[in-house]
Design a protein around this motif. Structure first.
Motif, PDB file in Angstrom:
ATOM      1  N   ASP A  18       0.819  -1.202   0.000  1.00 14.29           N
ATOM      2  CA  ASP A  18       0.000   0.000   0.000  1.00 14.29           C
ATOM      3  C   ASP A  18       0.858   1.260   0.000  1.00 14.29           C
ATOM      4  O   ASP A  18       0.510   2.272  -0.626  1.00 14.29           O
ATOM      5  CB  ASP A  18      -0.916  -0.005   1.222  1.00 14.29           C
TER       6      ASP A  18
ATOM      7  N   ILE B 184      -0.530   4.428  -5.688  1.00 14.06           N
ATOM      8  CA  ILE B 184      -1.567   4.009  -6.630  1.00 14.06           C
ATOM      9  C   ILE B 184      -1.041   3.023  -7.667  1.00 14.06           C
ATOM     10  O   ILE B 184      -1.718   2.060  -8.029  1.00 14.06           O
ATOM     11  CB  ILE B 184      -2.183   5.248  -7.326  1.00 14.06           C
ATOM     12  N   LEU B 185       0.190   3.246  -8.160  1.00 11.56           N
ATOM     13  CA  LEU B 185       0.721   2.355  -9.188  1.00 11.56           C
ATOM     14  C   LEU B 185       0.889   0.943  -8.649  1.00 11.56           C
ATOM     15  O   LEU B 185       0.471  -0.039  -9.281  1.00 11.56           O
ATOM     16  CB  LEU B 185       2.056   2.883  -9.731  1.00 11.56           C
TER      17      LEU B 185
ATOM     18  N   GLN C 222      -0.615  -0.404  -6.123  1.00 17.04           N
ATOM     19  CA  GLN C 222      -1.949  -0.949  -5.865  1.00 17.04           C
ATOM     20  C   GLN C 222      -2.597  -1.440  -7.161  1.00 17.04           C
ATOM     21  O   GLN C 222      -3.243  -2.494  -7.194  1.00 17.04           O
ATOM     22  CB  GLN C 222      -2.831   0.118  -5.211  1.00 17.04           C
ATOM     23  N   SER C 223      -2.403  -0.695  -8.236  1.00 15.66           N
ATOM     24  CA  SER C 223      -3.016  -1.054  -9.513  1.00 15.66           C
ATOM     25  C   SER C 223      -2.381  -2.289 -10.133  1.00 15.66           C
ATOM     26  O   SER C 223      -3.042  -3.038 -10.858  1.00 15.66           O
ATOM     27  CB  SER C 223      -2.913   0.124 -10.494  1.00 15.66           C
ATOM     28  N   LEU C 224      -1.102  -2.501  -9.882  1.00 14.21           N
ATOM     29  CA  LEU C 224      -0.386  -3.639 -10.469  1.00 14.21           C
ATOM     30  C   LEU C 224      -0.463  -4.903  -9.618  1.00 14.21           C
ATOM     31  O   LEU C 224      -0.035  -5.963 -10.063  1.00 14.21           O
ATOM     32  CB  LEU C 224       1.083  -3.265 -10.688  1.00 14.21           C
TER      33      LEU C 224
ATOM     34  N   LYS D 119      -2.011 -10.732  -3.785  1.00 13.55           N
ATOM     35  CA  LYS D 119      -3.341 -10.952  -3.220  1.00 13.55           C
ATOM     36  C   LYS D 119      -3.393 -12.235  -2.391  1.00 13.55           C
ATOM     37  O   LYS D 119      -4.032 -12.286  -1.333  1.00 13.55           O
ATOM     38  CB  LYS D 119      -4.382 -10.965  -4.336  1.00 13.55           C
TER      39      LYS D 119
END
Length: 342
Positions: free
Chosen positions: A216, A220-221, A223-225, A231
């Protein structure tokens, strides 16, 4: 009712993910079972779905006492003490088990009350990051290991005392209950259980929380990738923080030992990567071999469909109360084997 079924009704106190799934499975097996849930809304949902549930604990415990039921404590650790107070008052003779993820602290509560002769500890190694009745499901425990403690029997034997028949009956019914929900009963003493789950259950929560924070922090990058490995590695970070605290904080000494070992491995990997010629070969190779051994072990359990020795996971047919049966439990524990009662 067959000889492989629990020989009495089951009363489940707490109908979250584990307790609720156990209730569903036992109903599906057509066994007499009823339960209590602290949440009125959860109790109403269960009742609406056709289950025998109430939010009146004294009433359900009085019923359990009248039925000589097996009581299953399926509440968070911080509620066990108050539940035992109610059991002492309303169900003073029932056998008791639990599904709490730590065993030392639970057993100490029984010892404090002089109730150890009624208690057989349990811990199903199954679950998800979700909690509550709405997430409970039929089949949650299928092929899962279900730790069952036998410290009381071992201590009676060490003192040269006869193991009470009622404790043996409770132990037998707890094992039978795991068989009815298609789990695999693994005998283990309390201290050994807590040391093991610190490594394979509680440490993963600490690492998942850490990995989630680091990911985190990538913004943003990152998180997006984030994809499969991230996960998967952070899945249990979705567990309610209060549940994580109760699991980890009540098993702190064993978890600190496991965390120290993990930190040593991470520090060695960090130092190797920071060297002039970066390498993570040692950790990658030893981790791969460890994962292969674990997969082979769990694979043997999943393929275990007959009461014979398969690969490295033996299956012991046990006659509780028979000659040398506690010694057989110790042997099965040392091999990580499972037991069945016929």
């Amino acid at each position: 009712m067959s000889s492989q079924d629990v020989q009495r009704p089951v009363c489940i106190i707490g109908l979250g993910l584990i307790g609720g799934s156990l209730l569903r499975d036992l109903v599906a097996s057509k066994h007499a079972v009823y339960g209590y849930n602290h949440s009125t809304s959860g109790a109403r949902s269960a009742i609406k779905a056709g289950y025998d549930v109430t939010d009146d604990m004294p009433a359900i415990l009085a019923r359990a006492e009248a039925d000589d039921a097996l009581i299953v404590i399926a509440t968070p650790m911080n509620a066990v003490d108050s539940v035992l107070n109610q059991i002492e008052e309303h169900a003073p003779s029932c056998g008791i088990t639990d599904v709490v993820s730590v065993k030392t602290e639970v057993r100490e509560l029984f010892l404090k009350r002089g109730m150890e002769s009624r208690y057989v500890g349990g811990h199903p190694m199954a679950g998800t990051q979700n909690s509550g009745w709405d997430h409970s499901q039929i089949g949650l425990f299928k092929r899962s290991a279900w730790a069952i403690t036998y410290d009381y029997a071992a201590e009676c034997e060490a003192r040269g005392e006869r193991i009470p028949k009622k404790w043996i009956e409770t132990f037998s019914d707890v094992v039978r209950m795991t068989q009815m929900v298609h789990a695999e009963a693994v005998p283990v003493r309390v201290a050994n259980h807590d040391a093991a789950v610190a490594r394979i259950s509680h440490l993963p929560h600490v690492l998942a929380e850490t990995l989630a924070v680091v990911g985190d922090n990538g913004g943003i990058l990152a998180q997006s990738l984030a994809a499969g490995s991230f996960k998967d590695g952070t899945r249990v970070a979705g567990t309610t923080p209060e549940l994580v605290r109760q699991m980890c904080e009540t098993n702190a000494p064993a978890l600190v030992d496991a965390l120290d070992e993990a930190l040593q491995l991470l520090q060695a990997a960090r130092d190797s990567l920071a060297a002039e010629q970066p390498s993570i070969a040692d950790l990658a190779e030893t981790g791969f071999r460890a994962r292969t051994r674990i997969e082979a072990r769990s694979g043997a359990r999943k393929e275990s469909v007959s009461p014979v020795k398969i690969s490295s996971r033996p299956v012991l047919r046990l006659h509780p109360g028979g000659p040398n049966w506690v010694a057989q439990l110790r042997q099965s524990e040392s091999l990580g084997g499972r037991i069945e009662i016929f």
